[in-house]
Design a protein around this motif. Sequence first.
Motif, PDB file in Angstrom:
ATOM      1  N   HIS A   1       7.733   5.480  -8.830  1.00 32.88           N
ATOM      2  CA  HIS A   1       6.815   4.804  -9.746  1.00 32.88           C
ATOM      3  C   HIS A   1       7.151   3.322  -9.868  1.00 32.88           C
ATOM      4  N   ARG A   2       8.182   2.877  -9.162  1.00 33.56           N
ATOM      5  CA  ARG A   2       8.592   1.478  -9.240  1.00 33.56           C
ATOM      6  C   ARG A   2       7.845   0.664  -8.190  1.00 33.56           C
ATOM      7  N   MET A   3       6.855  -0.061  -8.643  1.00 30.27           N
ATOM      8  CA  MET A   3       5.984  -0.805  -7.740  1.00 30.27           C
ATOM      9  C   MET A   3       6.766  -1.791  -6.875  1.00 30.27           C
ATOM     10  N   GLU A   4       7.763  -2.447  -7.465  1.00 32.18           N
ATOM     11  CA  GLU A   4       8.513  -3.455  -6.731  1.00 32.18           C
ATOM     12  C   GLU A   4       9.170  -2.854  -5.495  1.00 32.18           C
ATOM     13  N   GLU A   5       9.641  -1.607  -5.591  1.00 32.85           N
ATOM     14  CA  GLU A   5      10.274  -0.953  -4.451  1.00 32.85           C
ATOM     15  C   GLU A   5       9.261  -0.652  -3.356  1.00 32.85           C
ATOM     16  N   ILE A   6       8.065  -0.219  -3.763  1.00 32.27           N
ATOM     17  CA  ILE A   6       7.029   0.117  -2.781  1.00 32.27           C
ATOM     18  C   ILE A   6       6.726  -1.099  -1.909  1.00 32.27           C
ATOM     19  N   PHE A   7       6.555  -2.254  -2.549  1.00 35.48           N
ATOM     20  CA  PHE A   7       6.180  -3.448  -1.803  1.00 35.48           C
ATOM     21  C   PHE A   7       7.358  -4.036  -1.025  1.00 35.48           C
ATOM     22  N   ARG A   8       8.558  -3.621  -1.368  1.00 36.72           N
ATOM     23  CA  ARG A   8       9.714  -4.155  -0.655  1.00 36.72           C
ATOM     24  C   ARG A   8      10.036  -3.382   0.609  1.00 36.72           C
TER      25      ARG A   8
ATOM     26  N   VAL B   1       0.706  -1.317   3.148  1.00 36.06           N
ATOM     27  CA  VAL B   1       1.209  -1.993   1.954  1.00 36.06           C
ATOM     28  C   VAL B   1       0.874  -3.479   2.000  1.00 36.06           C
ATOM     29  N   ALA B   2       0.938  -4.076   3.187  1.00 35.11           N
ATOM     30  CA  ALA B   2       0.660  -5.505   3.323  1.00 35.11           C
ATOM     31  C   ALA B   2      -0.791  -5.849   2.983  1.00 35.11           C
ATOM     32  N   ASP B   3      -1.672  -4.838   2.993  1.00 39.56           N
ATOM     33  CA  ASP B   3      -3.098  -5.087   2.761  1.00 39.56           C
ATOM     34  C   ASP B   3      -3.556  -4.715   1.359  1.00 39.56           C
ATOM     35  N   THR B   4      -2.609  -4.345   0.481  1.00 44.60           N
ATOM     36  CA  THR B   4      -2.997  -3.931  -0.868  1.00 44.60           C
ATOM     37  C   THR B   4      -2.216  -4.737  -1.902  1.00 44.60           C
ATOM     38  N   ASN B   5      -2.404  -4.411  -3.179  1.00 44.42           N
ATOM     39  CA  ASN B   5      -1.679  -5.083  -4.254  1.00 44.42           C
ATOM     40  C   ASN B   5      -1.520  -4.119  -5.419  1.00 44.42           C
ATOM     41  N   ILE B   6      -0.757  -4.530  -6.419  1.00 37.33           N
ATOM     42  CA  ILE B   6      -0.454  -3.646  -7.542  1.00 37.33           C
ATOM     43  C   ILE B   6      -1.722  -3.217  -8.263  1.00 37.33           C
ATOM     44  N   ASP B   7      -2.621  -4.150  -8.555  1.00 37.72           N
ATOM     45  CA  ASP B   7      -3.835  -3.817  -9.305  1.00 37.72           C
ATOM     46  C   ASP B   7      -4.669  -2.768  -8.580  1.00 37.72           C
TER      47      ASP B   7
ATOM     48  N   THR C   1       4.391   8.528  10.686  1.00 32.83           N
ATOM     49  CA  THR C   1       4.845   8.187  12.028  1.00 32.83           C
ATOM     50  C   THR C   1       6.359   7.992  12.028  1.00 32.83           C
ATOM     51  N   GLY C   2       6.965   8.083  13.205  1.00 38.97           N
ATOM     52  CA  GLY C   2       8.394   7.845  13.305  1.00 38.97           C
ATOM     53  C   GLY C   2       8.720   6.383  13.020  1.00 38.97           C
ATOM     54  N   GLY C   3       9.824   6.154  12.307  1.00 36.43           N
ATOM     55  CA  GLY C   3      10.245   4.795  12.033  1.00 36.43           C
ATOM     56  C   GLY C   3       9.440   4.073  10.976  1.00 36.43           C
ATOM     57  N   GLU C   4       8.764   4.808  10.109  1.00 35.37           N
ATOM     58  CA  GLU C   4       8.050   4.156   9.008  1.00 35.37           C
ATOM     59  C   GLU C   4       8.475   4.753   7.672  1.00 35.37           C
ATOM     60  N   VAL C   5       8.303   3.960   6.622  1.00 38.05           N
ATOM     61  CA  VAL C   5       8.476   4.452   5.254  1.00 38.05           C
ATOM     62  C   VAL C   5       7.091   4.499   4.635  1.00 38.05           C
ATOM     63  N   HIS C   6       6.632   5.706   4.345  1.00 37.78           N
ATOM     64  CA  HIS C   6       5.281   5.928   3.841  1.00 37.78           C
ATOM     65  C   HIS C   6       5.381   6.328   2.369  1.00 37.78           C
ATOM     66  N   ALA C   7       4.897   5.469   1.483  1.00 38.11           N
ATOM     67  CA  ALA C   7       4.944   5.760   0.048  1.00 38.11           C
ATOM     68  C   ALA C   7       3.878   6.790  -0.315  1.00 38.11           C
ATOM     69  N   LEU C   8       4.259   7.721  -1.174  1.00 42.82           N
ATOM     70  CA  LEU C   8       3.325   8.695  -1.727  1.00 42.82           C
ATOM     71  C   LEU C   8       3.290   8.466  -3.228  1.00 42.82           C
ATOM     72  N   MET C   9       2.146   8.016  -3.731  1.00 48.06           N
ATOM     73  CA  MET C   9       2.056   7.603  -5.121  1.00 48.06           C
ATOM     74  C   MET C   9       0.973   8.387  -5.858  1.00 48.06           C
TER      75      MET C   9
END
Length: 508
Positions: A201-208, A227-233, A29-37
């Motif tokens: 691959h930097r998890m900290e960036e994804i969650f930030r 992202v707000a509904d998930t976690n690293i594990d 969507t416009g105005g979002e950052v969507h991680a592809l992992m």
Amino acid sequence: MTTYLLEMNDISKSFPGVRVLDQVTFNLTGGEVHALMGENGAGKSTLMKILGGIHRRDGGTVILKGTPCEIASPSMAQSLGIAMIHQELNLIPHLTVMENIFLGREFTYGRSGMINWGKMRQESVRFLSQLGLSIDPGIVAGELSVGQQQMIEIAKALSMNAEILVLDEPTAALTDREIEALFTVIESLKANGVGMIYISHRMEEIFRICDRVTVMRDGHTVGTDRVADTNIDKLVKMMVGREIKDRFPKIDVSVGDPKLEVQGLSLPGKLHDISFAVRSGEIVGIAGLMGAGRTELAKALFGVTPVRQGEIRVNGRPVAIRKPVDAIRAGIALVTEDRKDEGLLLNLSVKDNISLPNLKDVSSFGFVSRSKETGISERLISQLLIKTPNGEQKVGSLSGGNQQKVVIGKWLETNPQVFILDEPTRGVDIGAKKEIYDLMNQLVSRGVAILMISSELPEVLGMSDRILVMHEGRIAGEFARGEATQENIMHCATGGGKHHANGSESGR
């Protein structure tokens, strides 16, 4: 109903003998950052190359702002408002910064065809300043550091006024300050409605900085989540298909006598009076900001940049290292920071790359034994779980994680006493990272001494027995494993003072 800027539905792609993408679905969507992992080889880059017009899909549909379209070339992708920042730099090194930024889109005086250099310089300064850079637009790009060149790539993408921006490992070569500048720009682009696909691959960036995340595995879409509904594990399990309970599986090993001792090592303008030791069974991490001299130290120890002042000892004996072959004979191995340019010959096979440092073991009277070559490569492919059809596969066609395993594997066969690892997991997925860490544990269990240079502080903290911090070509401080934190390492790395393992601290 959500209105998507981009929809990629049921995308499939095969190369000879290999199905790389199998009905992959992704939207933005416009105005979002969507991680592809996903792990290296999961299909992320192929999917983005289809979006960027580099590859043609075999099946599925691409829809931009509600309209199905065919993206037949990179230039067509640009005309549709799609800009890509690739992990591998695409700058032309002998051209200037401004020539690279506006390559193929030069400002001219009307229809005369004459280039308006003043306008190009002015616009280049504008885009560079958005990234907090004060680089002269007239400087030749090849004279810049890797991190600066990466920022030029980002400035080039900004200059295209793209509606969709793909960032593939954009922070891999950046300093902390440059990363913060990039994140500020990303927030600004979000506010202006730009949709961004962020691969890291930097998890900290994804969650930030990311809003949603889509995970791919083996050419399939595993799932999409906020992202707000998930976690690293959860993300790790989605990526690798299993749980990885400990990101940094450091084991305790009895430390022995010094394997590597460095005393008073200096290199004019780069290294100043470097002294330290690494003992048998020990992992010593080296932290510091970009330009602190970490890679210069690694290359000096390996003879790439010979030094004339200082002493190096291996197993208690002085060694004269004037070129890499001297280091290899002394029992030192180096996994370089840049595997593509310095660690591998991409047009040669996996087998040939593994054999290069081991020619004396696979040859007799100047003739190479193909059977010995094959035997060594097959054993290491199996031991390191290198994903390749066979040893004859060109190493350039492998994923980044598997290329890194080849680099490490070729040195394993030399049975090194000292292993220098410069950014050993850069651009490597979390599953391959775990395998590299396990291999490090195996090496120290056998008494090998490891010197590990890393820009990822969690990695340094998680895998090191001791940590040396470099600042402006000097060892600025030392931390025992139990006392090191990101805060005191960064304090030391920025010139805030020397801290020793006994807890004392003093100004520089």
